[in-house]
Write a protein that holds these residues in place. Structure first.
Motif, PDB file in Angstrom:
ATOM      1  N   ARG A 107       1.455  -3.873 -12.790  1.00 50.53           N
ATOM      2  CA  ARG A 107       0.170  -3.181 -12.701  1.00 50.53           C
ATOM      3  C   ARG A 107       0.223  -1.940 -11.826  1.00 50.53           C
ATOM      4  O   ARG A 107      -0.688  -1.110 -11.886  1.00 50.53           O
ATOM      5  CB  ARG A 107      -0.890  -4.137 -12.149  1.00 50.53           C
ATOM      6  N   PHE A 108       1.250  -1.828 -11.002  1.00 48.68           N
ATOM      7  CA  PHE A 108       1.303  -0.743 -10.036  1.00 48.68           C
ATOM      8  C   PHE A 108       2.652  -0.032 -10.130  1.00 48.68           C
ATOM      9  O   PHE A 108       3.693  -0.666  -9.973  1.00 48.68           O
ATOM     10  CB  PHE A 108       1.112  -1.292  -8.617  1.00 48.68           C
ATOM     11  N   HIS A 128       5.974  -2.038  -4.126  1.00 49.63           N
ATOM     12  CA  HIS A 128       5.174  -2.756  -3.145  1.00 49.63           C
ATOM     13  C   HIS A 128       5.807  -4.106  -2.839  1.00 49.63           C
ATOM     14  O   HIS A 128       6.309  -4.778  -3.750  1.00 49.63           O
ATOM     15  CB  HIS A 128       3.746  -2.958  -3.664  1.00 49.63           C
ATOM     16  N   ARG A 130      -9.261  -0.606 -13.123  1.00 47.54           N
ATOM     17  CA  ARG A 130      -8.019   0.181 -13.141  1.00 47.54           C
ATOM     18  C   ARG A 130      -8.134   1.410 -12.252  1.00 47.54           C
ATOM     19  O   ARG A 130      -7.177   1.786 -11.553  1.00 47.54           O
ATOM     20  CB  ARG A 130      -7.671   0.570 -14.581  1.00 47.54           C
ATOM     21  N   GLU A 150      -3.853   2.276  -4.614  1.00 44.38           N
ATOM     22  CA  GLU A 150      -2.405   2.432  -4.466  1.00 44.38           C
ATOM     23  C   GLU A 150      -2.061   3.732  -3.761  1.00 44.38           C
ATOM     24  O   GLU A 150      -1.046   3.826  -3.059  1.00 44.38           O
ATOM     25  CB  GLU A 150      -1.731   2.371  -5.834  1.00 44.38           C
ATOM     26  N   LEU A 157      -0.256  -1.814  -0.243  1.00 41.32           N
ATOM     27  CA  LEU A 157      -0.464  -2.957  -1.126  1.00 41.32           C
ATOM     28  C   LEU A 157       0.573  -4.034  -0.841  1.00 41.32           C
ATOM     29  O   LEU A 157       1.751  -3.737  -0.602  1.00 41.32           O
ATOM     30  CB  LEU A 157      -0.358  -2.551  -2.600  1.00 41.32           C
ATOM     31  N   GLU A 211      -7.938   0.244  -8.585  1.00 38.31           N
ATOM     32  CA  GLU A 211      -6.567  -0.132  -8.237  1.00 38.31           C
ATOM     33  C   GLU A 211      -5.678   1.096  -8.087  1.00 38.31           C
ATOM     34  O   GLU A 211      -4.855   1.170  -7.160  1.00 38.31           O
ATOM     35  CB  GLU A 211      -5.996  -1.071  -9.302  1.00 38.31           C
ATOM     36  N   SER A 212      -5.844   2.054  -9.002  1.00 39.54           N
ATOM     37  CA  SER A 212      -5.028   3.267  -8.939  1.00 39.54           C
ATOM     38  C   SER A 212      -5.317   4.054  -7.655  1.00 39.54           C
ATOM     39  O   SER A 212      -4.408   4.533  -6.980  1.00 39.54           O
ATOM     40  CB  SER A 212      -5.304   4.135 -10.168  1.00 39.54           C
TER      41      SER A 212
END
Length: 378
Positions: free
Chosen positions: A154-155, A159, A132, A139, A144, A135-136
């Motif tokens: 998830r985001f 995107h 996590r 971003e 992405l 990924e954060s």
């Protein structure tokens, strides 16, 4: 535009990376450098690309592959206008000085942990917060691109989705035959390996054979080899996507017996679209997106989740009904092909994909990279 594409996890002949995205870039006149594990996968790079060979990241020992990828990307990206990576691990190997960078999000990484049986229990508990965090941070620092609409959850940012469509022949393929069923794609327990072996066993007295076309997890390979030695099925191993789909043509049915696990629950199995594209009736478990598509298009049958024997029973009944009714299976194949051609044909979105990368290549990007030697705070 000069694009550097990188992966250490995926096969160099991966359908999304090579047969769709890289092909679309080459067809548009762009130059591609492809950093991938060619030697590990015994693949000869295709003409028209500049190939950079790196080790493949497999299992728990990925440090060597990550270090080699970091070095390769640092060199390959020097004269690139855009860097496109396909593995979450490569976010830790990005060069500090690099062109605009894109991460193509192929899967729900946390949900996929359940299928990685080689991971020890303690590691499974540590990885989700780390993923996590990566990924954060990604971003905020790279572009992405998502393979599924469901990944948006998830985001928080907006995107673009570049769907995992396929090449659909313009003319309907030959009608389905009556003595062979197929499975195209990766083979694992969570993807129905045990069920497919049992289906092959139960269909053998009827003269119907199973073709398994795709690589398999280590834990199921002995079972597949035993079944092949017993004459129940043919397991071809990895076959490049375009050849694999030609092998599927003319089959009585295409199997997608994925289990109801988090990594499958909200995704569209690409193999279903590929079966449809080749005029092959689909037999699928009732994952929401798969069941919705098959029901809407009228291109196959849905079997329930359950124990191995229960699922095999339902599949065998569906296959035998199809064999008894040539007109029904031909209609299913034709409906599936028409649906795929109208809604899931990769060339219809390939231009948008290339245009997206061209726009990003023009955007300034001076964001620092994560270092392979640093720990990302959870």
């Amino acid at each position: 535009m000069r694009v550097c594409v990188g992966t250490t996890v995926h096969h160099p002949e991966d359908a999304r990376i090579t047969h769709r995205q890289i092909r679309a870039l080459l067809d548009s006149g762009h130059e591609v450098t492809f950093v991938a594990p060619f030697s590990h996968c015994n693949v000869t790079p295709r003409q028209g690309i500049r190939a950079v060979d790196v080790p493949r990241a497999v299992g728990l020992r990925r440090g060597k592959a990550l270090r080699a990828a970091a070095s390769a990307l640092r060199t390959a990206a020097r004269d690139a206008d855009l860097l496109l990576v396909h593995d979450i691990e490569l976010l830790l190997a990005l060069p500090r000085r690099r062109p605009p960078t894109v991460w193509d999000v192929h899967e729900d990484t946390i949900a996929a942990l359940g299928a990685k049986t080689y991971l020890p229990g303690p590691v499974r508990s540590v990885l989700p917060p780390l993923i996590r965090a990566i990924e954060s941070r990604a971003e905020r620092r790279v572009h992405l691109m998502l393979a599924e609409e469901s990944y948006r959850a998830r985001f928080p940012g907006a995107h673009p989705v570049v769907p995992d469509h396929t090449y659909v022949p313009p003319a309907p393929p030959a009608p389905p035959g009556d003595n062979r069923i197929v499975h195209v794609g990766h083979i694992s327990l969570a993807r129905g390996a045990a069920e497919m072996v049992e289906v092959a066993r139960r269909l053998r007295p009827y003269g119907i054979r199973l073709d398994l076309i795709g690589p398999a997890d280590a834990e199921v390979r002995p079972m597949l080899r035993d079944a092949q030695r017993a004459g129940l099925l043919d397991w071809f191993g990895y076959v490049p996507n375009n050849h694999a789909l030609r092998m599927a043509e003319g089959a009585l049915a295409g199997l997608s017996l994925l289990h109801d696990v988090p990594n499958h629950r909200h995704s569209m199995p690409t193999k279903i679209i590929e079966y449809m594209a080749r005029g092959v009736p689909v037999v699928t478990t009732p994952l929401p997106m798969a069941a919705s598509l098959v029901e809407r298009a009228g291109c196959g049958t849905i079997v329930p989740f359950g124990e191995v024997g229960e699922v095999a029973d339902a599949v065998v009944r569906s296959v035998l009904r199809l064999r008894e009714d040539a007109e029904r299976r031909a209609e299913m194949g034709a409906r599936g092909h028409a649906e795929a051609l109208n809604h899931y044909h990769w060339p219809a979105v390939a231009g948008e994909f290339v245009a997206l990368l061209e726009r990003w290549a023009q955007a300034p990007d001076t964001v620092p990279a994560l270092s392979p030697s640093r720990t990302v705070p959870a």
